[in-house]
Design a protein around this motif. Structure first.
Motif, PDB file in Angstrom:
ATOM      1  N   ARG A 194       0.054   9.776   7.670  1.00 19.37           N
ATOM      2  CA  ARG A 194      -1.158   9.373   8.409  1.00 19.37           C
ATOM      3  C   ARG A 194      -2.404   9.992   7.810  1.00 19.37           C
ATOM      4  NH1 ARG A 194       2.594   9.698  12.339  1.00 19.37           N
ATOM      5  NH2 ARG A 194       2.114  11.827  12.986  1.00 19.37           N
ATOM      6  N   ALA A 195      -2.318  11.260   7.459  1.00 19.17           N
ATOM      7  CA  ALA A 195      -3.474  11.935   6.854  1.00 19.17           C
ATOM      8  C   ALA A 195      -3.816  11.310   5.507  1.00 19.17           C
ATOM      9  CB  ALA A 195      -3.184  13.427   6.698  1.00 19.17           C
ATOM     10  N   MET A 196      -2.802  11.039   4.715  1.00 20.91           N
ATOM     11  CA  MET A 196      -3.045  10.460   3.383  1.00 20.91           C
ATOM     12  C   MET A 196      -3.694   9.083   3.477  1.00 20.91           C
ATOM     13  SD  MET A 196       0.481  11.593   1.447  1.00 20.91           S
ATOM     14  CE  MET A 196       0.110  10.972  -0.186  1.00 20.91           C
ATOM     15  N   THR A 197      -3.250   8.275   4.416  1.00 22.65           N
ATOM     16  CA  THR A 197      -3.787   6.909   4.514  1.00 22.65           C
ATOM     17  C   THR A 197      -5.149   6.869   5.198  1.00 22.65           C
ATOM     18  OG1 THR A 197      -2.490   6.509   6.524  1.00 22.65           O
ATOM     19  CG2 THR A 197      -1.543   5.775   4.431  1.00 22.65           C
ATOM     20  N   ALA A 256       5.054   9.975  -3.276  1.00 26.18           N
ATOM     21  CA  ALA A 256       4.588  10.104  -1.896  1.00 26.18           C
ATOM     22  C   ALA A 256       3.389   9.191  -1.650  1.00 26.18           C
ATOM     23  CB  ALA A 256       4.242  11.556  -1.579  1.00 26.18           C
ATOM     24  N   VAL A 257       2.490   9.107  -2.620  1.00 23.42           N
ATOM     25  CA  VAL A 257       1.337   8.204  -2.492  1.00 23.42           C
ATOM     26  C   VAL A 257       1.826   6.765  -2.375  1.00 23.42           C
ATOM     27  CG1 VAL A 257      -0.637   7.218  -3.740  1.00 23.42           C
ATOM     28  CG2 VAL A 257      -0.352   9.700  -3.610  1.00 23.42           C
ATOM     29  N   GLU A 272       2.560   2.101   1.076  1.00 22.85           N
ATOM     30  CA  GLU A 272       3.429   1.026   1.560  1.00 22.85           C
ATOM     31  C   GLU A 272       3.573   1.094   3.077  1.00 22.85           C
ATOM     32  OE1 GLU A 272       7.961   0.312   0.696  1.00 22.85           O
ATOM     33  OE2 GLU A 272       6.765   0.012  -1.132  1.00 22.85           O
ATOM     34  N   ARG A 273       3.827   2.284   3.589  1.00 23.76           N
ATOM     35  CA  ARG A 273       3.984   2.466   5.040  1.00 23.76           C
ATOM     36  C   ARG A 273       2.714   2.098   5.797  1.00 23.76           C
ATOM     37  NH1 ARG A 273       6.462   8.108   7.233  1.00 23.76           N
ATOM     38  NH2 ARG A 273       8.462   8.058   6.162  1.00 23.76           N
ATOM     39  N   GLY A 274       1.580   2.584   5.285  1.00 24.20           N
ATOM     40  CA  GLY A 274       0.319   2.402   5.987  1.00 24.20           C
ATOM     41  C   GLY A 274      -0.428   1.137   5.629  1.00 24.20           C
ATOM     42  N   GLN A 275       0.135   0.355   4.706  1.00 22.04           N
ATOM     43  CA  GLN A 275      -0.495  -0.902   4.286  1.00 22.04           C
ATOM     44  C   GLN A 275      -1.929  -0.679   3.801  1.00 22.04           C
ATOM     45  OE1 GLN A 275       0.879  -4.383   5.323  1.00 22.04           O
ATOM     46  NE2 GLN A 275       2.829  -3.318   5.256  1.00 22.04           N
ATOM     47  N   VAL A 276      -2.104   0.353   2.970  1.00 22.02           N
ATOM     48  CA  VAL A 276      -3.410   0.634   2.373  1.00 22.02           C
ATOM     49  C   VAL A 276      -3.242   0.684   0.863  1.00 22.02           C
ATOM     50  CG1 VAL A 276      -4.233   1.939   4.389  1.00 22.02           C
ATOM     51  CG2 VAL A 276      -3.204   3.144   2.484  1.00 22.02           C
TER      52      VAL A 276
END
Length: 160
Positions: free
Chosen positions: A96-99, A126-127, A132-136
């Motif tokens: 969440r923080a990364m995205t 990880a990026v 992929e998870r956050g769709q960003v």
């Protein structure tokens, strides 16, 4: 595959072909010492053209392909970042923080450790997983990591 693993393959093929290190070295335009160092894992670097020639001589293919999809890279990154801290960084929090680009103060020590010490291939994976998870777009996450590295005064040259 790294140079040491390639050296083991070259050794196996050279033996199977009945070639001495000296003969293979002459055929490849290399020194016997270079062949020996490659096969024993002591060689630090060998140019791509030389390695491709050598591999072709012993009947090995040089193939490049994409690694499989990142698996649990965020979990591994969060664990790597948490080694020295009582409070563990959760993989979901990290994603969440990364995205989002929002770095909660409570996560700053672990994220600083991640940016300073984690192996770069782990950070890259990880990026990719977080994007992929956050769709960003991954580019946005890299921008966030670079910004955090500057804010946290990371000494790692890659973030400069």
């Amino acid at each position: 595959m790294n140079l040491r693993e390639l050296g083991l393959l070259v050794h196996e093929r050279r033996d199977a072909l009945g070639l001495s290190q000296e003969r293979l070295a002459k055929m490849a335009g290399l020194s016997r010492a270079t062949i020996n160092q490659l096969e024993t894992g002591a060689l630090v670097d060998l140019g791509v053209a030389k390695l491709a020639t050598l591999m072709d001589l012993v009947g090995l293919q040089f193939e490049a392909g994409r690694r499989g999809r990142p698996r649990r890279a965020l979990l591994m990154a969060s664990r790597t970042a948490s080694v020295s801290y009582k409070a563990a960084l959760d993989a979901g929090q990290l994603a969440r923080a990364m995205t989002s680009g929002d770095l909660p103060a409570a996560l700053m020590p672990q994220v600083a450790t991640l940016l300073d010490e984690a192996p770069m291939p782990l950070i890259v994976s990880a990026v990719e997983e977080a994007a992929e998870r956050g769709q960003v777009p991954p580019k946005r996450i890299w921008q966030n990591l670079v910004r955090w590295a500057h804010e946290l005064h990371s000494p790692r040259p890659v973030w400069a």
